[in-house]
Design a protein around this motif. Structure first.
Motif, PDB file in Angstrom:
ATOM      1  N   ALA A  98      -2.695  -0.240 -15.017  1.00  0.00           N
ATOM      2  CA  ALA A  98      -3.450   1.006 -15.179  1.00  0.00           C
ATOM      3  C   ALA A  98      -4.339   1.244 -13.970  1.00  0.00           C
ATOM      4  N   ARG A  99      -4.967   0.181 -13.459  1.00  0.00           N
ATOM      5  CA  ARG A  99      -5.816   0.313 -12.273  1.00  0.00           C
ATOM      6  C   ARG A  99      -4.972   0.709 -11.068  1.00  0.00           C
ATOM      7  N   LEU A 100      -3.800   0.090 -10.923  1.00  0.00           N
ATOM      8  CA  LEU A 100      -2.919   0.445  -9.812  1.00  0.00           C
ATOM      9  C   LEU A 100      -2.483   1.898  -9.897  1.00  0.00           C
ATOM     10  N   ARG A 101      -2.151   2.342 -11.097  1.00  0.00           N
ATOM     11  CA  ARG A 101      -1.704   3.719 -11.258  1.00  0.00           C
ATOM     12  C   ARG A 101      -2.833   4.691 -10.918  1.00  0.00           C
ATOM     13  N   THR A 102      -4.055   4.349 -11.310  1.00  0.00           N
ATOM     14  CA  THR A 102      -5.200   5.192 -10.974  1.00  0.00           C
ATOM     15  C   THR A 102      -5.379   5.293  -9.469  1.00  0.00           C
ATOM     16  N   LEU A 103      -5.226   4.158  -8.774  1.00  0.00           N
ATOM     17  CA  LEU A 103      -5.362   4.163  -7.319  1.00  0.00           C
ATOM     18  C   LEU A 103      -4.248   4.961  -6.661  1.00  0.00           C
ATOM     19  N   LEU A 104      -3.023   4.787  -7.149  1.00  0.00           N
ATOM     20  CA  LEU A 104      -1.887   5.479  -6.553  1.00  0.00           C
ATOM     21  C   LEU A 104      -1.943   6.980  -6.794  1.00  0.00           C
ATOM     22  N   ASP A 105      -2.528   7.382  -7.930  1.00  0.00           N
ATOM     23  CA  ASP A 105      -2.587   8.803  -8.278  1.00  0.00           C
ATOM     24  C   ASP A 105      -3.880   9.471  -7.825  1.00  0.00           C
ATOM     25  N   ALA A 106      -4.753   8.703  -7.142  1.00  0.00           N
ATOM     26  CA  ALA A 106      -6.058   9.248  -6.762  1.00  0.00           C
ATOM     27  C   ALA A 106      -5.914  10.447  -5.835  1.00  0.00           C
ATOM     28  N   GLU A 107      -6.748  11.452  -6.079  1.00  0.00           N
ATOM     29  CA  GLU A 107      -6.739  12.633  -5.225  1.00  0.00           C
ATOM     30  C   GLU A 107      -7.171  12.241  -3.820  1.00  0.00           C
ATOM     31  N   GLY A 108      -6.422  12.689  -2.826  1.00  0.00           N
ATOM     32  CA  GLY A 108      -6.732  12.345  -1.450  1.00  0.00           C
ATOM     33  C   GLY A 108      -5.990  11.117  -0.967  1.00  0.00           C
ATOM     34  N   GLY A 109      -5.283  10.435  -1.880  1.00  0.00           N
ATOM     35  CA  GLY A 109      -4.487   9.292  -1.476  1.00  0.00           C
ATOM     36  C   GLY A 109      -5.311   8.031  -1.307  1.00  0.00           C
ATOM     37  N   MET A 110      -4.633   6.959  -0.937  1.00  0.00           N
ATOM     38  CA  MET A 110      -5.271   5.668  -0.757  1.00  0.00           C
ATOM     39  C   MET A 110      -6.041   5.641   0.561  1.00  0.00           C
ATOM     40  N   PRO A 111      -7.345   5.289   0.534  1.00  0.00           N
ATOM     41  CA  PRO A 111      -8.088   5.220   1.793  1.00  0.00           C
ATOM     42  C   PRO A 111      -7.607   4.054   2.640  1.00  0.00           C
ATOM     43  N   ALA A 112      -7.868   4.140   3.942  1.00  0.00           N
ATOM     44  CA  ALA A 112      -7.429   3.079   4.856  1.00  0.00           C
ATOM     45  C   ALA A 112      -8.041   1.740   4.497  1.00  0.00           C
ATOM     46  N   GLU A 113      -9.223   1.767   3.876  1.00  0.00           N
ATOM     47  CA  GLU A 113      -9.906   0.521   3.504  1.00  0.00           C
ATOM     48  C   GLU A 113      -9.425  -0.016   2.166  1.00  0.00           C
ATOM     49  N   GLY A 114      -8.518   0.690   1.499  1.00  0.00           N
ATOM     50  CA  GLY A 114      -8.102   0.350   0.136  1.00  0.00           C
ATOM     51  C   GLY A 114      -7.365  -0.964   0.052  1.00  0.00           C
ATOM     52  N   PRO A 115      -7.170  -1.435  -1.208  1.00  0.00           N
ATOM     53  CA  PRO A 115      -7.579  -0.718  -2.420  1.00  0.00           C
ATOM     54  C   PRO A 115      -9.069  -0.883  -2.723  1.00  0.00           C
ATOM     55  N   VAL A 116      -9.705   0.200  -3.120  1.00  0.00           N
ATOM     56  CA  VAL A 116     -11.076   0.191  -3.593  1.00  0.00           C
ATOM     57  C   VAL A 116     -11.088   0.878  -4.951  1.00  0.00           C
ATOM     58  N   SER A 117     -12.242   0.886  -5.592  1.00  0.00           N
ATOM     59  CA  SER A 117     -12.325   1.535  -6.901  1.00  0.00           C
ATOM     60  C   SER A 117     -12.064   3.027  -6.758  1.00  0.00           C
ATOM     61  N   PRO A 118     -11.572   3.681  -7.819  1.00  0.00           N
ATOM     62  CA  PRO A 118     -11.342   5.127  -7.753  1.00  0.00           C
ATOM     63  C   PRO A 118     -12.608   5.901  -7.390  1.00  0.00           C
ATOM     64  N   GLU A 119     -13.767   5.429  -7.870  1.00  0.00           N
ATOM     65  CA  GLU A 119     -15.027   6.115  -7.577  1.00  0.00           C
ATOM     66  C   GLU A 119     -15.345   6.049  -6.083  1.00  0.00           C
ATOM     67  N   LEU A 120     -15.147   4.865  -5.494  1.00  0.00           N
ATOM     68  CA  LEU A 120     -15.422   4.717  -4.068  1.00  0.00           C
ATOM     69  C   LEU A 120     -14.383   5.458  -3.238  1.00  0.00           C
ATOM     70  N   ALA A 121     -13.131   5.450  -3.697  1.00  0.00           N
ATOM     71  CA  ALA A 121     -12.081   6.186  -2.987  1.00  0.00           C
ATOM     72  C   ALA A 121     -12.415   7.676  -2.931  1.00  0.00           C
TER      73      ALA A 121
END
Length: 251
Positions: A98-121
């Motif tokens: 579920a955490r991976l799916r949240t990161l993969l579906d995050a608006e704006g995509g995965m940040p270069a520093e990722g993975p980070v929390s969805p809030e920080l992303a």
């Protein structure tokens, strides 16, 4: 049956049979006059049981307990514990997916520093226009590192503080100004007057919640020393002065 025949009948390797002998899980038959061991039906039954138990996920130490003559009555208990353990593993896997799916579906995509929390992303996505600043990039890397290294209860405070520092257009503009001043110190001398200006601007950008206690701003802290070593001398001096300003304000 010879060892190869026994292994083939049960569906294991001869190496596994010898290993079970070594651990005392499977009794060794006596050698016949010709020097070969002859396995009987009882060996096949025990070996098949070992295989079934290990396929269920029991460790060999647990298999030993189950096979012991006085522990046969504990098999249901052992399997119940195994079932509960597998249920915990399944729940942990579902949470991770579920955490991976949240990161993969995050608006704006995965940040270069990722993975980070969805809030920080999400906060990083709002400052992506600052990525041309070397100091901004370094700051994001440090924030991502801290989120990973901090205890769980401190991560929420970190993300909330970053949100306070970068959560509005005005705050982002102030952070951009601080980053620009720090970038300009890359080749500056320690007595450059811009060091003090950068320190004051940086101190204004750091929210109080990030360092609630003055003791957390200890300039001799090992992490801070490593951070300073990664900066140009004038940049490190500006950060030191900013932290001193914050420490004074919190006294």
């Amino acid at each position: 049956m010879r060892i190869g025949e026994l292994a083939a009948v049960v569906g294991v390797t001869t190496r596994a049979v010898r290993h079970y002998h070594h651990l005392g899980l499977l009794p060794e038959p006596e050698r016949r006059a010709n020097g070969y061991r002859e396995y009987g039906l009882r060996h096949a039954v025990v070996l098949a049981r070992i295989r079934r138990l290990t396929e269920l996920g029991l460790g060999l130490a647990e298999v030993r307990d189950v096979l012991a003559d006085d522990a046969g009555k504990d098999l249901v208990e052992v399997l119940t514990e195994l079932d509960e353990d597998l249920a915990r593993q399944e729940a942990a896997l579902r949470e991770r997916r579920a955490r991976l799916r949240t990161l993969l579906d995050a608006e704006g995509g995965m940040p270069a520093e990722g993975p980070v929390s969805p809030e920080l992303a999400a906060l990083f996505a709002g400052t992506s226009h600052l990525s041309d600043s070397p100091m901004a990039v370094k700051d994001r890397e440090i924030i991502a590192f801290l989120e990973t290294a901090m205890p769980a209860e401190d991560r929420e405070r970190l993300v909330a503080s970053v949100g306070e520092a970068l959560g509005s257009p005005g705050a982002v503009a102030r952070a951009g100004e601080a980053y620009a001043l720090l970038d300009a110190l890359a080749d500056a001398e320690l007595d450059d007057p811009r060091v003090e200006e950068a320190a004051l601007t940086l101190a204004e950008c750091i929210p109080p919640g990030l360092f609630p206690e003055a003791g957390e701003l200890d300039p001799d802290d090992g992490f801070l020393r490593a951070f300073y070593d990664d900066l140009a001398p004038a940049q490190a001096e500006a950060v030191r002065r900013a932290l001193r300003i914050l420490a004074e304000e919190r006294r």
